[in-house]
Design a protein around this motif. Structure first.
Motif, PDB file in Angstrom:
ATOM      1  N   VAL A 324       0.819  -1.261   0.066  1.00  0.00           N
ATOM      2  CA  VAL A 324      -0.137   0.004  -0.080  1.00  0.00           C
ATOM      3  C   VAL A 324       1.168   1.105   0.242  1.00  0.00           C
ATOM      4  CG1 VAL A 324      -1.821   1.395   1.520  1.00  0.00           C
ATOM      5  CG2 VAL A 324      -2.009  -1.384   1.204  1.00  0.00           C
ATOM      6  N   VAL A 325       0.654   2.121  -0.948  1.00  0.00           N
ATOM      7  CA  VAL A 325       1.427   3.330  -1.246  1.00  0.00           C
ATOM      8  C   VAL A 325       0.876   4.664  -0.853  1.00  0.00           C
ATOM      9  CG1 VAL A 325       2.806   4.314  -2.957  1.00  0.00           C
ATOM     10  CG2 VAL A 325       2.577   1.740  -3.284  1.00  0.00           C
ATOM     11  N   LYS A 326       1.675   5.370  -0.233  1.00  0.00           N
ATOM     12  CA  LYS A 326       1.181   6.756  -0.030  1.00  0.00           C
ATOM     13  C   LYS A 326       2.577   7.703  -0.618  1.00  0.00           C
ATOM     14  CE  LYS A 326       3.245   7.386   4.761  1.00  0.00           C
ATOM     15  NZ  LYS A 326       2.787   7.840   6.251  1.00  0.00           N
ATOM     16  N   PHE A 327       2.098   9.060  -0.852  1.00  0.00           N
ATOM     17  CA  PHE A 327       2.865  10.045  -1.191  1.00  0.00           C
ATOM     18  C   PHE A 327       3.973  10.427  -0.057  1.00  0.00           C
ATOM     19  CE2 PHE A 327       3.917  14.582  -1.433  1.00  0.00           C
ATOM     20  CZ  PHE A 327       4.761  14.533  -2.484  1.00  0.00           C
ATOM     21  N   SER A 328       5.180  10.716  -0.619  1.00  0.00           N
ATOM     22  CA  SER A 328       6.111  10.813   0.389  1.00  0.00           C
ATOM     23  C   SER A 328       7.185  12.152  -0.223  1.00  0.00           C
ATOM     24  CB  SER A 328       7.096   9.855   0.889  1.00  0.00           C
ATOM     25  OG  SER A 328       8.019  10.339   1.648  1.00  0.00           O
ATOM     26  N   PRO A 329       7.169  13.085   0.279  1.00  0.00           N
ATOM     27  CA  PRO A 329       8.116  14.063  -0.263  1.00  0.00           C
ATOM     28  C   PRO A 329       9.669  13.890   0.250  1.00  0.00           C
ATOM     29  CG  PRO A 329       7.085  15.063   1.762  1.00  0.00           C
ATOM     30  CD  PRO A 329       6.742  13.702   1.737  1.00  0.00           C
ATOM     31  N   TRP A 330      10.057  12.852   1.156  1.00  0.00           N
ATOM     32  CA  TRP A 330      11.456  12.474   1.727  1.00  0.00           C
ATOM     33  C   TRP A 330      12.141  11.455   0.556  1.00  0.00           C
ATOM     34  CZ3 TRP A 330      11.302  16.837   3.981  1.00  0.00           C
ATOM     35  CH2 TRP A 330       9.963  17.271   4.716  1.00  0.00           C
ATOM     36  N   LEU A 331      11.396  11.074  -0.248  1.00  0.00           N
ATOM     37  CA  LEU A 331      11.911  10.055  -0.763  1.00  0.00           C
ATOM     38  C   LEU A 331      12.139  10.253  -2.221  1.00  0.00           C
ATOM     39  CD1 LEU A 331      10.226   6.724   0.830  1.00  0.00           C
ATOM     40  CD2 LEU A 331      12.473   7.750   1.178  1.00  0.00           C
ATOM     41  N   PRO A 332      13.498  10.547  -2.842  1.00  0.00           N
ATOM     42  CA  PRO A 332      13.301  11.042  -4.417  1.00  0.00           C
ATOM     43  C   PRO A 332      13.367   9.791  -4.916  1.00  0.00           C
ATOM     44  CG  PRO A 332      15.729  10.853  -2.958  1.00  0.00           C
ATOM     45  CD  PRO A 332      14.377  10.652  -2.069  1.00  0.00           C
ATOM     46  N   LEU A 333      13.220  10.211  -6.408  1.00  0.00           N
ATOM     47  CA  LEU A 333      13.028   9.183  -7.487  1.00  0.00           C
ATOM     48  C   LEU A 333      11.847   8.723  -7.770  1.00  0.00           C
ATOM     49  CD1 LEU A 333      14.373   7.614  -9.807  1.00  0.00           C
ATOM     50  CD2 LEU A 333      14.686   5.588  -8.347  1.00  0.00           C
ATOM     51  N   GLN A 334      11.044   8.109  -6.582  1.00  0.00           N
ATOM     52  CA  GLN A 334       9.409   7.578  -6.627  1.00  0.00           C
ATOM     53  C   GLN A 334       8.542   8.655  -6.033  1.00  0.00           C
ATOM     54  OE1 GLN A 334       9.670   3.481  -5.606  1.00  0.00           O
ATOM     55  NE2 GLN A 334       9.249   4.000  -3.475  1.00  0.00           N
ATOM     56  N   TRP A 335       9.086   9.306  -5.061  1.00  0.00           N
ATOM     57  CA  TRP A 335       8.231  10.388  -3.956  1.00  0.00           C
ATOM     58  C   TRP A 335       7.371   9.579  -3.599  1.00  0.00           C
ATOM     59  CZ3 TRP A 335      11.394  14.229  -3.353  1.00  0.00           C
ATOM     60  CH2 TRP A 335      12.127  14.630  -4.426  1.00  0.00           C
ATOM     61  N   ALA A 336       7.584   8.056  -3.100  1.00  0.00           N
ATOM     62  CA  ALA A 336       6.360   7.434  -2.427  1.00  0.00           C
ATOM     63  C   ALA A 336       7.034   6.355  -1.462  1.00  0.00           C
ATOM     64  CB  ALA A 336       5.836   6.564  -3.625  1.00  0.00           C
ATOM     65  N   ALA A 337       6.110   6.238  -0.376  1.00  0.00           N
ATOM     66  CA  ALA A 337       6.460   5.650   0.689  1.00  0.00           C
ATOM     67  C   ALA A 337       5.513   4.351   0.914  1.00  0.00           C
ATOM     68  CB  ALA A 337       6.581   6.179   2.049  1.00  0.00           C
ATOM     69  N   LEU A 338       5.864   3.198   1.249  1.00  0.00           N
ATOM     70  CA  LEU A 338       5.239   1.857   1.313  1.00  0.00           C
ATOM     71  C   LEU A 338       4.590   2.163   2.884  1.00  0.00           C
ATOM     72  CD1 LEU A 338       7.195  -0.651  -0.115  1.00  0.00           C
ATOM     73  CD2 LEU A 338       5.508   0.639  -1.064  1.00  0.00           C
ATOM     74  N   VAL A 339       3.229   1.803   3.154  1.00  0.00           N
ATOM     75  CA  VAL A 339       2.570   1.873   4.660  1.00  0.00           C
ATOM     76  C   VAL A 339       2.635   0.399   4.998  1.00  0.00           C
ATOM     77  CG1 VAL A 339       0.659   2.427   5.793  1.00  0.00           C
ATOM     78  CG2 VAL A 339       1.239   3.712   3.979  1.00  0.00           C
ATOM     79  N   SER A 340       3.398  -0.111   5.702  1.00  0.00           N
ATOM     80  CA  SER A 340       3.306  -1.364   6.313  1.00  0.00           C
ATOM     81  C   SER A 340       2.355  -2.203   6.744  1.00  0.00           C
ATOM     82  CB  SER A 340       4.610  -1.545   7.527  1.00  0.00           C
ATOM     83  OG  SER A 340       3.929  -1.027   8.911  1.00  0.00           O
ATOM     84  N   ALA A 341       2.196  -3.392   6.831  1.00  0.00           N
ATOM     85  CA  ALA A 341       1.038  -3.961   7.196  1.00  0.00           C
ATOM     86  C   ALA A 341       0.614  -3.786   8.651  1.00  0.00           C
ATOM     87  CB  ALA A 341       1.296  -5.528   7.050  1.00  0.00           C
ATOM     88  N   LYS A 342       1.976  -3.544   9.256  1.00  0.00           N
ATOM     89  CA  LYS A 342       1.679  -3.457  11.068  1.00  0.00           C
ATOM     90  C   LYS A 342       1.192  -2.135  11.191  1.00  0.00           C
ATOM     91  CE  LYS A 342       4.134  -3.459  15.293  1.00  0.00           C
ATOM     92  NZ  LYS A 342       5.500  -3.505  15.928  1.00  0.00           N
TER      93      LYS A 342
END
Length: 485
Positions: A324-342
């Motif tokens: 599951v993916v959300k927008f993240s301004p802190w991760l270059p290249l894909q500007w996306a972060a994964l929201v963990s199952a936990k």
């Protein structure tokens, strides 16, 4: 069997969707479907310095303190080098028709190039012959993450010369084993070994550098195709040449949110499309990832886009979960972060991955949608849950239920027209699970790492019964261990 609370939560409705086949049995997949299990050299072989074997980047990486849980390593692993006949007997006893394994590059070429170790090649000669003697089709993966240390000292995957080094190694293996091995995979999950190894630094060689990642990614893309051509030049015409891709079904954290949906598309370009599309001659997914233009300007040379293409006979789909993916301004290249199952409060395995076997259905559908996509095989699929050996048995009902559900999702895709020709469980035995050490257990066969005793788990017994033709229960998804009803 009582499982920790995280496995007792209700599963998401999509775990067993209404469209999943129920019931089903082996004959439903057709007579030519391949049924197997997979393994990898560094995770199982051990014998790390035996008979002149050269060190690999994983031998080096595991010497660093704190990078592997409990500072464990693969110097002995499951001792497959000495116990392969026992493990192959167990594989045949499970009713498998196919066995996928990898060769250790530095066992064959201790320095990565140059002098060949005849004793190293002899091991793979014996292993292939032992498979054939048991009516197990050998599927040989050329590279499963264990680059020779001598080549890392020369820049490794970040050095463009690695493309030629790898092609030479591929051709050597093809010449030596191509008379008996008819199924070949060039690379195992290139996005994992370049991403985790060169950008995140959590796998060997432990680098954290965007430039190193982009260079390694481009050179692995070239090597994927050049390795295929090197094999094609020396193998019999009937040989099947493929490669394998890690992949995850991706969904936005907030459906309908334009930022999360755009982030999901970018993550899909990195995680699922980056190595697939160049092989088809489509180039890199630059439209979704404008930062890749820097890669093209810095590392791509004239003619590379044509060199990256190769007509594989099959793709190996290696899928364990969705993300599951959300927008993240802190991760270059894909500007996306994964929201963990936990974080999402959903059931997860010992790897922290959401229990979501429907993901394999979605990825088979996604890959099959490409024009000119070759035959697909699920070359890795599995789950890590806590195992306890009691009285010579391992009652792993959660893994058994996952295995059944994942196989059902493969049949669902096949019935909808996907050209899928095989399923390989990860893994045949428990093994060294990279940065996680020996904690997570994926095997159909339990290994006591102190005594090297093997016990076929209940999931392995279920797989054996299924492969013998026994039908799956009339209704999927009623596992007490998973649903705790």
């Amino acid at each position: 069997m009582h499982l920790p609370p995280r496995y007792a939560e209700p599963l998401p409705p999509a775990f067993y969707p209404p469209s999943a086949p129920q019931p089903f049995s082996r004959p439903d997949f057709g007579p030519d479907f391949s049924w197997g299990a997979s393994a990898a050299a560094y995770q199982t072989e051990g014998a790390w310095q035996h008979q002149g074997k050269g060190p690999s980047i994983w031998d080096d990486f595991t010497r660093r303190k704190g990078v592997i849980r409990r500072n464990e390593h693969g110097r002995v692993a499951t001792d497959f080098y000495h116990r392969y006949e026992t493990d192959l007997d167990l594989a045949r006893g499970l009713g498998l028709s196919d066995f996928r394994f990898s060769a250790a590059w530095s066992r064959v070429l201790p320095a990565g190039t140059g002098a060949v170790s005849r004793r190293g090649l002899d091991f793979y000669d014996r292993l292939v012959d032992a498979c054939l003697a048991r009516d197990l089709r050998p599927w040989l993966t050329l590279y499963h993450w264990d680059l020779p240390s001598a080549l890392q000292a020369r820049g490794g995957w970040a050095n463009r010369d690695v493309v030629g080094w790898f092609a030479d190694y591929a051709q050597l293996m093809g010449r030596c084993l191509g008379d008996r091995v008819a199924q070949w995979a060039v690379l195992n999950e290139p996005m994992v070994f370049v991403g985790a190894g060169h950008l995140l630094g959590i796998h060997a060689p432990g680098r954290r550098h965007l430039g190193a990642f982009l260079a390694a990614a481009h050179h692995a893309t070239l090597a994927q195709a050049e390795g295929g051509r090197a094999l094609r030049a020396v193998l019999p015409e009937a040989a099947q040449i493929g490669t394998t891709f890690s992949c995850s079904f991706l969904t936005p954290h907030r459906p309908g949110n334009s930022y999360d949906e755009a982030a999901t598309r970018r993550a899909d370009a990195v995680l699922n499309r980056f190595f697939v599309e160049p092989a088809l001659g489509l180039g890199y997914p630059v439209a979704e990832l404008p930062a890749l233009r820097w890669l093209l300007e810095r590392y791509q040379k004239p003619g590379d886009e044509q060199r990256m293409a190769f007509a594989f006979d099959f793709w190996g789909v290696q899928n364990y979960t969705r993300e599951v993916v959300k927008f993240s301004p802190w991760l270059p290249l894909q500007w996306a972060a994964l929201v963990s199952a936990k974080q999402r409060g959903v059931p997860h395995t010992d790897m922290g991955w959401e229990v979501y076997p429907e993901s394999v259905y979605h990825m088979l559908k996604q890959f099959s949608a490409y024009p000119n996509a070759p035959k697909l095989l699920v070359t890795e699929s599995g789950s890590a849950f806590p195992d306890v050996a009691t009285g010579g048995r391992v009652h792993d009902e959660a893994r058994r239920a996952y295995l059944q559900a994942a196989i059902g999702q493969v049949l669902r895709a096949q019935r909808e027209g996907v050209n899928v020709g095989g399923y390989f469980a990860w893994s045949l035995t428990d093994n060294f699970e990279w940065a996680e050490g020996y904690g997570p257990r994926f095997g159909l066969i339990h290994v006591d790492y102190e005594t090297q005793e093997r016990i076929v788990k209940d999931s392995g017994r279920w797989y054996r019964d299924f492969l013998s033709g026994a039908p799956v229960g009339a209704k999927l998804g009623q596992s007490a261990a998973l649903r705790q009803q």
